[in-house]
Write an enzyme that holds these catalytic residues in place. Structure first.
Site, mmCIF file in Angstrom:
data_model
loop_
_atom_site.group_PDB
_atom_site.id
_atom_site.type_symbol
_atom_site.label_atom_id
_atom_site.label_comp_id
_atom_site.label_asym_id
_atom_site.label_seq_id
_atom_site.Cartn_x
_atom_site.Cartn_y
_atom_site.Cartn_z
ATOM 1 N N CYS A 10 1.236 -1.463 0.115
ATOM 2 C CA CYS A 10 0.402 0.198 -0.321
ATOM 3 C C CYS A 10 1.107 1.424 0.207
ATOM 4 C CB CYS A 10 -0.790 -0.066 1.555
ATOM 5 S SG CYS A 10 -2.654 0.389 0.985
ATOM 6 N N ASP A 41 -14.818 3.445 3.167
ATOM 7 C CA ASP A 41 -14.071 2.412 2.333
ATOM 8 C C ASP A 41 -14.704 1.534 1.123
ATOM 9 O OD1 ASP A 41 -12.214 2.178 4.475
ATOM 10 O OD2 ASP A 41 -13.551 2.254 5.686
ATOM 11 N N ASP A 57 -9.045 -3.454 -4.486
ATOM 12 C CA ASP A 57 -7.414 -2.861 -4.360
ATOM 13 C C ASP A 57 -6.883 -3.890 -5.079
ATOM 14 O OD1 ASP A 57 -5.963 -1.574 -2.645
ATOM 15 O OD2 ASP A 57 -7.814 -1.718 -0.665
#
Length: 337
Positions: A10, A41, A57
């Protein structure tokens, strides 16, 4: 000296300021069944009598172990689902492989999909498809849906709420030091790296199940660091917060590495985006508040009178959770003691 190497995990995210500027140009959702878009989120959609959340993601590999990266990426991607108080439902995989032979492509893809399928199945979700491509380096991503009766958002934190963090932070600094082959007197870097990977490999589902029924607000701490994600919660809730550095758990080795000047390539952007609204000591532990986390912890604002019992339940299940501070009245601002 050349530019600092770009971190994986990340730590490879675009900075908060650039991301916010880009998202501000998006139009508001036009469909009646899209309840919310960017900002939390996960986006929230209507789904029968309940709601469905959707997020995506991906991670640039931080090591050469494709199976380990698949596990960590699956856990990292599900963090947004768990942070919304939802149950993971279905996943689409997006995988970029570096150039390799057809035989190695098949073997690597099999390892990734086997590991990811096991992690998702344990969380109650299925892999239902995806896409593959060839690129410069191994990158694994997942688009996920989840189901919730009533999602838990970043908004809703109330003055007096206790702030619970479910695991230690410091992965970005440790992974950056690993890339730099750091040597710190008295620190065995391999042990710190091993502990970081063990933490990243720990799913958030059990902790989320305990916190969701009680949380006024919740998020997962990932690329923008603890300070950045807490400020997002405070912005959404119209509140301030005070946390205590002594109460914040740090991964073994992270503080020593930060004191020696090691940090993720994303950390400067995280500081720039947040530190004008943070009052904190100038030391290595405070620097780690801006450290980007891969598969990081949940951060939940819960009623203060329930904090002790929730922590006891989390600890009984082996969750390394901590009470790090409280929400306070005032404009969004973070005070670090």
């Amino acid at each position: 000296m050349g530019a600092k190497p770009l971190c994986g995990g990340c730590g490879a995210k675009v900075g908060a300021a650039a991301l916010s500027d880009a998202l501000a140009r998006l139009p508001a959702p036009a469909r009646a069944d899209v309840l919310s878009g960017p900002g939390d989120d996960a986006a929230i959609l209507t789904h029968g009598a309940g709601t469905q959340v959707i997020t995506t993601d991906h991670l640039r590999a931080t090591c050469g172990d494709a199976r380990l990266m698949a596990r960590i990426t699956a856990i990292h991607a599900m963090g947004d689902i768990w942070a919304m108080g939802a149950q993971p439902q279905a996943a689409l995989a997006q995988i970029t492989l570096p150039r390799m032979s057809a035989a190695l492509q098949a073997e690597t893809l099999a390892e990734i999909m086997e590991e990811a399928a096991e992690i998702f199945r344990d969380a109650g979700a299925d892999i239902v498809g995806g896409h593959t491509s060839i690129g410069a380096e191994l990158t694994i991503g997942f688009t996920l849906t989840g189901l919730a009766t009533k999602p838990v958002t970043k908004a809703g934190a109330k003055p007096g709420d206790a702030l619970i963090l479910t695991k230690a932070i410091g992965t970005g600094t440790i992974l950056a030091a690993d890339m730099a082959l750091a040597r710190i007197p008295g620190l065995i870097l391999g042990q710190a790296v091993q502990a970081a990977y063990a933490s990243m490999s720990r799913p958030l589902g059990p902790a989320a199940a305990i916190l969701t029924p009680h949380a006024h607000a919740m998020t997962d701490v990932t690329g923008f660091g603890l300070a950045g994600h807490l400020l997002e919660m405070l912005d959404a809730s119209g509140a301030a917060a005070t946390i205590t550095l002594d109460a914040v758990p740090f991964l073994a080795g992270a503080e020593s590495l930060a004191a020696a000047g090691h940090e993720s390539s994303l950390a400067p952007a995280n500081r720039l985006a947040a530190n004008w609204r943070v009052r904190a000591p100038q030391d290595a532990r405070a620097a780690l508040l801006y450290d980007p986390q891969t598969a990081g912890p949940l951060l939940a604002a819960v009623p203060a009178d329930k904090a002790a019992s929730l922590l006891a339940t989390l600890h009984a299940l082996g969750e390394p959770a901590s009470l790090i501070g409280h929400v306070t009245a005032g404009d969004p601002f973070l005070t670090v003691l």
